[in-house]
Design a protein around this motif. Structure first.
Motif, mmCIF file in Angstrom:
data_model
loop_
_atom_site.group_PDB
_atom_site.id
_atom_site.type_symbol
_atom_site.label_atom_id
_atom_site.label_comp_id
_atom_site.label_asym_id
_atom_site.label_seq_id
_atom_site.Cartn_x
_atom_site.Cartn_y
_atom_site.Cartn_z
ATOM 1 N N GLY A 14 0.822 -1.215 0.000
ATOM 2 C CA GLY A 14 0.000 0.000 0.000
ATOM 3 C C GLY A 14 0.852 1.260 0.000
ATOM 4 N N GLN A 15 1.963 1.245 -0.760
ATOM 5 C CA GLN A 15 2.906 2.373 -0.679
ATOM 6 C C GLN A 15 2.552 3.515 -1.633
ATOM 7 O OE1 GLN A 15 6.739 0.447 -1.073
ATOM 8 N NE2 GLN A 15 6.725 -0.189 1.081
ATOM 9 N N ASN A 16 2.098 4.611 -1.054
ATOM 10 C CA ASN A 16 1.901 5.867 -1.772
ATOM 11 C C ASN A 16 2.594 6.909 -0.905
ATOM 12 O OD1 ASN A 16 -0.960 4.256 -2.145
ATOM 13 N ND2 ASN A 16 -0.264 5.228 -4.015
ATOM 14 N N PHE A 17 3.772 7.327 -1.341
ATOM 15 C CA PHE A 17 4.592 8.186 -0.487
ATOM 16 C C PHE A 17 4.197 9.651 -0.648
ATOM 17 C CE2 PHE A 17 7.340 4.443 -1.373
ATOM 18 C CZ PHE A 17 7.380 3.954 -0.072
ATOM 19 N N LEU A 18 4.100 10.331 0.476
ATOM 20 C CA LEU A 18 3.760 11.759 0.464
ATOM 21 C C LEU A 18 4.954 12.553 -0.049
ATOM 22 C CD1 LEU A 18 1.957 12.433 3.834
ATOM 23 C CD2 LEU A 18 1.175 13.173 1.576
ATOM 24 N N HIS A 19 4.714 13.464 -0.983
ATOM 25 C CA HIS A 19 5.836 14.293 -1.432
ATOM 26 C C HIS A 19 5.496 15.777 -1.462
ATOM 27 C CE1 HIS A 19 4.539 15.298 -5.564
ATOM 28 N NE2 HIS A 19 3.801 14.228 -5.402
ATOM 29 N N ASP A 20 4.249 16.129 -1.140
ATOM 30 C CA ASP A 20 3.823 17.528 -1.185
ATOM 31 C C ASP A 20 4.158 18.199 0.159
ATOM 32 O OD1 ASP A 20 2.208 19.831 -0.780
ATOM 33 O OD2 ASP A 20 0.872 19.181 -2.395
ATOM 34 N N ALA A 21 5.159 19.109 0.126
ATOM 35 C CA ALA A 21 5.643 19.717 1.376
ATOM 36 C C ALA A 21 4.523 20.463 2.104
ATOM 37 C CB ALA A 21 6.805 20.662 1.073
ATOM 38 N N GLY A 22 3.615 21.086 1.344
ATOM 39 C CA GLY A 22 2.519 21.837 1.966
ATOM 40 C C GLY A 22 1.597 20.906 2.748
ATOM 41 N N VAL A 23 1.284 19.757 2.157
ATOM 42 C CA VAL A 23 0.399 18.785 2.828
ATOM 43 C C VAL A 23 1.098 18.196 4.055
ATOM 44 C CG1 VAL A 23 -0.755 16.548 2.560
ATOM 45 C CG2 VAL A 23 -0.912 18.259 0.731
ATOM 46 N N ILE A 24 2.382 17.880 3.898
ATOM 47 C CA ILE A 24 3.145 17.312 5.031
ATOM 48 C C ILE A 24 3.128 18.304 6.206
ATOM 49 C CG2 ILE A 24 5.482 16.661 5.808
ATOM 50 C CD1 ILE A 24 5.902 15.559 2.900
ATOM 51 N N HIS A 25 3.334 19.572 5.875
ATOM 52 C CA HIS A 25 3.361 20.613 6.904
ATOM 53 C C HIS A 25 1.991 20.723 7.589
ATOM 54 C CE1 HIS A 25 4.798 24.155 8.887
ATOM 55 N NE2 HIS A 25 3.750 24.828 8.479
ATOM 56 N N ARG A 26 0.950 20.651 6.788
ATOM 57 C CA ARG A 26 -0.408 20.792 7.347
ATOM 58 C C ARG A 26 -0.729 19.619 8.295
ATOM 59 N NH1 ARG A 26 -5.855 21.658 3.784
ATOM 60 N NH2 ARG A 26 -7.097 22.375 5.550
ATOM 61 N N ILE A 27 -0.273 18.433 7.925
ATOM 62 C CA ILE A 27 -0.510 17.261 8.795
ATOM 63 C C ILE A 27 0.258 17.440 10.109
ATOM 64 C CG2 ILE A 27 -0.167 14.758 9.028
ATOM 65 C CD1 ILE A 27 -0.393 14.605 5.936
ATOM 66 N N LEU A 28 1.516 17.856 9.987
ATOM 67 C CA LEU A 28 2.343 18.016 11.197
ATOM 68 C C LEU A 28 1.749 19.080 12.119
ATOM 69 C CD1 LEU A 28 5.877 17.766 9.546
ATOM 70 C CD2 LEU A 28 4.821 16.073 11.072
ATOM 71 N N ARG A 29 1.177 20.119 11.501
ATOM 72 C CA ARG A 29 0.569 21.186 12.298
ATOM 73 C C ARG A 29 -0.667 20.670 13.036
ATOM 74 N NH1 ARG A 29 0.106 25.878 8.499
ATOM 75 N NH2 ARG A 29 -1.938 24.954 8.217
ATOM 76 N N ALA A 30 -1.437 19.814 12.352
ATOM 77 C CA ALA A 30 -2.647 19.255 12.992
ATOM 78 C C ALA A 30 -2.253 18.370 14.178
ATOM 79 C CB ALA A 30 -3.449 18.458 11.971
ATOM 80 N N ILE A 31 -1.147 17.637 14.036
ATOM 81 C CA ILE A 31 -0.706 16.736 15.126
ATOM 82 C C ILE A 31 -0.117 17.571 16.276
ATOM 83 C CG2 ILE A 31 0.892 14.877 15.734
ATOM 84 C CD1 ILE A 31 0.737 14.065 12.700
ATOM 85 N N HIS A 32 0.664 18.564 15.914
ATOM 86 C CA HIS A 32 1.258 19.489 16.875
ATOM 87 C C HIS A 32 1.977 18.741 18.013
ATOM 88 C CE1 HIS A 32 1.788 23.515 18.280
ATOM 89 N NE2 HIS A 32 1.326 23.227 19.472
ATOM 90 N N ALA A 33 2.957 17.921 17.627
ATOM 91 C CA ALA A 33 3.722 17.146 18.618
ATOM 92 C C ALA A 33 4.619 18.074 19.417
ATOM 93 C CB ALA A 33 4.567 16.101 17.903
ATOM 94 N N ARG A 34 4.870 17.703 20.666
ATOM 95 C CA ARG A 34 5.698 18.523 21.567
ATOM 96 C C ARG A 34 6.831 17.681 22.159
ATOM 97 N NH1 ARG A 34 2.877 22.804 24.040
ATOM 98 N NH2 ARG A 34 1.190 23.479 22.683
ATOM 99 N N GLU A 35 7.820 18.383 22.615
ATOM 100 C CA GLU A 35 8.966 17.759 23.276
ATOM 101 C C GLU A 35 8.489 16.859 24.410
ATOM 102 O OE1 GLU A 35 11.846 20.659 24.317
ATOM 103 O OE2 GLU A 35 13.084 19.209 25.408
ATOM 104 N N GLY A 36 9.098 15.687 24.513
ATOM 105 C CA GLY A 36 8.800 14.791 25.639
ATOM 106 C C GLY A 36 7.601 13.883 25.403
#
Ligand code: SAM
Length: 272
Positions: A14-36
């Motif tokens: 099921g490999q479909n690799f993400l390559h769109d930097a804007g989408v990757i950024h938006r996902i990371l922002r939604a997750i909003h991971a923090r130190e620790g």
């Protein structure tokens, strides 16, 4: 010169690799991971999300099935002490191995679409460890997860997942964000396990039974589809109109039917 770490996407994983930097950024922002924090990424692939997840300062476990991707991930992230690579099948992974505190684990993944439903059920069996989950899934699956009673998307997946979690359809992602591009649209969903289910069932296994049976033939009335489990009087005693179709019932009504079935099953066992 060819790159020794060049990887060809495999359909069977099921490999479909993400390559769109804007989408990757938006996902990371939604997750909003923090130190620790404790993160678990399922199917990191070549690391499209992994890099940003690690940059947050969180501690990250990943589970990847494809042996060919292991050296790529090891080379990219192996030096980072907060990174731990687990090779194997996420469907068989024993989450207790992570020794995470209750309600601490933040699970993330651009999931292989062929295993997304069984994987979500496998994770729900470990819901006590999980704080939240963010997944990229087929859009149609996200619509079913987030569905409300009354429509064609409302079914077993919506009910069993909403029993355990609050569901939020965050945003859609088109095929062009991936390489290779899938044939379907995708979407990001957030699932947050409830501290206590809002409609607790006496026995969740009976809820599973009732829901499965009811939606086996979603066009029929409940009186008909549930014939093998509950009679018309039981359905009425649960405060449910047996002439309705399963998609017209909300979660609370299914729980009342499941409780009726649990009482019946208990009665039959004690009569025996
Ligand atoms: N996260 C990467 C990205 O966004 O580019 C890859 C996403 S790709 C849709 C799914 C990934 O899950 C692939 O790396 C695939 O090898 C991996 N995978 C497939 N089945 C798996 C399983 N049962 N357990 C763990 N990983 C799996």
């Amino acid at each position: 010169m060819s790159d020794p770490y060049q990887h060809r996407a495999r359909k069977r994983f099921g490999q479909n690799f993400l390559h769109d930097a804007g989408v990757i950024h938006r996902i990371l922002r939604a997750i909003h991971a923090r130190e620790g924090e404790r993160l678990l990424e399922i199917g990191p692939g070549q690391g499209a999300l992994t890099e940003g997840l690690l940059a947050s300062g969180a501690q990250l476990d990943v589970i990847e099935l494809d042996l060919d991707l292991i050296p790529i991930l090891q080379q990219r992230f192996g030096q980072e002490p907060r990174f731990r690579l687990n090779q194997g099948d996420a469907l068989k992974f024993d989450f207790a191995r992570l020794q995470a505190e209750p309600r601490s684990l933040r699970v993330v993944g651009n999931l292989p679409y062929n295993i997304s439903t069984p994987l979500i059920f496998h994770l729900l069996n470990n819901a006590g460890l999980i704080r939240d989950m963010h997944f990229m899934l087929q859009k149609e699956v996200v619509e079913r997860l987030a569905a409300e009673p009354g429509g064609g998307d409302w079914g077993r997946l919506s009910i069993m997942v909403q029993y355990h979690c609050a569901v939020e359809h965050l945003f859609n992602v088109g095929p062009g964000a991936f390489n290779p591009a899938p044939k379907v649209d995708s979407a990001i969903v957030r699932l947050v396990p409830h501290a206590q289910p809002p409609h607790p069932a006496k026995d969740p296994r009976q809820l599973e039974r009732v829901v499965r049976e009811a939606f086996n033939q979603r066009r029929k009335t409940l009186r008909n589809t549930l014939k093998g489990l509950l009679d018309a009087q039981d359905i009425e005693a649960a405060g449910v109109d047996g002439s309705l179709r399963p998609e017209q019932l909300d979660l609370a009504a299914f729980v009342r039917l499941a409780d009726r079935l649990a009482e019946r099953t208990a009665g039959q066992t004690s009569d025996a």
